[in-house]
Motif scaffolding. Structure first.
Motif, PDB file in Angstrom:
ATOM      1  N   CYS A  16      33.103  35.043  39.210  1.00 21.04           N
ATOM      2  CA  CYS A  16      33.351  33.364  40.216  1.00 21.04           C
ATOM      3  C   CYS A  16      34.275  34.133  41.232  1.00 21.04           C
ATOM      4  N   VAL A  17      35.798  35.767  40.673  1.00 18.54           N
ATOM      5  CA  VAL A  17      36.485  36.082  41.615  1.00 18.54           C
ATOM      6  C   VAL A  17      35.599  36.737  43.292  1.00 18.54           C
ATOM      7  N   LEU A  18      34.856  37.385  42.899  1.00 18.14           N
ATOM      8  CA  LEU A  18      34.192  37.613  43.682  1.00 18.14           C
ATOM      9  C   LEU A  18      33.685  36.781  44.109  1.00 18.14           C
TER      10      LEU A  18
ATOM     11  N   HIS B  50      32.810  37.101  28.526  1.00 23.66           N
ATOM     12  CA  HIS B  50      34.081  36.125  29.577  1.00 23.66           C
ATOM     13  C   HIS B  50      34.531  37.040  30.164  1.00 23.66           C
ATOM     14  N   VAL B  51      34.646  38.075  30.633  1.00 22.90           N
ATOM     15  CA  VAL B  51      35.290  38.761  31.802  1.00 22.90           C
ATOM     16  C   VAL B  51      34.451  39.025  32.683  1.00 22.90           C
TER      17      VAL B  51
ATOM     18  N   LEU C 257      41.023  36.388  34.250  1.00 17.14           N
ATOM     19  CA  LEU C 257      40.027  38.221  34.484  1.00 17.14           C
ATOM     20  C   LEU C 257      40.994  39.070  34.509  1.00 17.14           C
ATOM     21  N   LEU C 258      42.642  38.961  34.557  1.00 14.74           N
ATOM     22  CA  LEU C 258      43.551  39.833  34.083  1.00 14.74           C
ATOM     23  C   LEU C 258      43.802  39.386  32.908  1.00 14.74           C
ATOM     24  N   ILE C 259      44.088  38.512  32.453  1.00 10.75           N
ATOM     25  CA  ILE C 259      44.315  37.896  30.829  1.00 10.75           C
ATOM     26  C   ILE C 259      43.440  38.702  29.856  1.00 10.75           C
TER      27      ILE C 259
END
Length: 204
Positions: free
Chosen positions: A48-50, A41-42, A105-107
């Motif tokens: 996706c962020v990148l 999941h992470v 991602l942070l969560i």
């Protein structure tokens, strides 16, 4: 003593349920399995962020000057991403996806470090699923709209004097093309996350 045998007690069976990323179990023997599921999941969120940030960066830096020949005249040519509504749409959607994915991602990363479930409740799972679904469709829409404009720039308009603008503006068109490709890849990553969201909902 009284001639009757006491049957041996059956060994107690330990029922182990394999932990998914939606369900947390404190047993140490499951730490490896749960960590793998949570890390999936992470990793998806990180990718996706990148990809969305890279797509956004390539698009907002896409600009170039050149010259084009039309009816024998050499005309100055300048192109920038903000001249096209479709490209502006890509920037807006990729920015929103980057913020959404970074938040998730942070969560997720925090909960992995705390050894707690990534998805806490059914309502949380539905909320994450809705967000992933909306942004998946938005990325498809933005990428498709931008692809049409890019294709027109590369081929020109048939049966008219409108030329291929990507010949004198190759650097601009190449950056836009890579940005659109990464937009579609971000869409693919969010689609996988959506499938995982559905699995989480079914487990809760």
């Amino acid at each position: 003593m009284n001639g009757r045998r006491t049957p041996p007690e059956a060994p107690a069976e330990t029922k182990v349920t394999v932990e998914t990323m939606c369900i947390s179990s404190p047993g140490p023997q499951l730490a490896g399995v749960s960590r793998k599921n949570k890390l999936l999941h992470v990793i998806l969120r990180m990718l996706c962020v990148l990809t969305s940030v890279t797509a956004l960066s390539l698009m907002v830096t896409a600009k170039q000057s050149g010259e084009i020949s039309l009816y024998g005249f050499d005309l100055p040519l300048y192109s920038k991403w903000s001249f096209s509504d479709s490209f502006v749409y890509v920037v807006g959607v990729c920015g929103a996806v980057a913020v959404h994915s970074l938040l998730q991602l942070l969560i997720s990363g925090l909960r992995v470090m705390q050894r707690s479930p990534v998805i806490l409740s059914r309502s949380h799972a539905w909320l994450v699923f809705a967000g992933d679904q909306i942004f998946t469709y938005a990325l498809i829409s933005a990428g498709s709209a931008a692809s049409g404009v890019t294709n027109l720039n590369r081929t020109g308009v048939h049966h008219s004097a409108l030329p291929n603008f990507c010949k004198p503006l190759r650097h601009f068109c190449d950056r836009v093309a890579v940005s659109i490709a990464l937009t579609f890849f971000s869409c693919f990553l969010l689609a996988i996350s959506t499938v995982l969201d559905v699995i989480c909902i079914s487990k809760l």
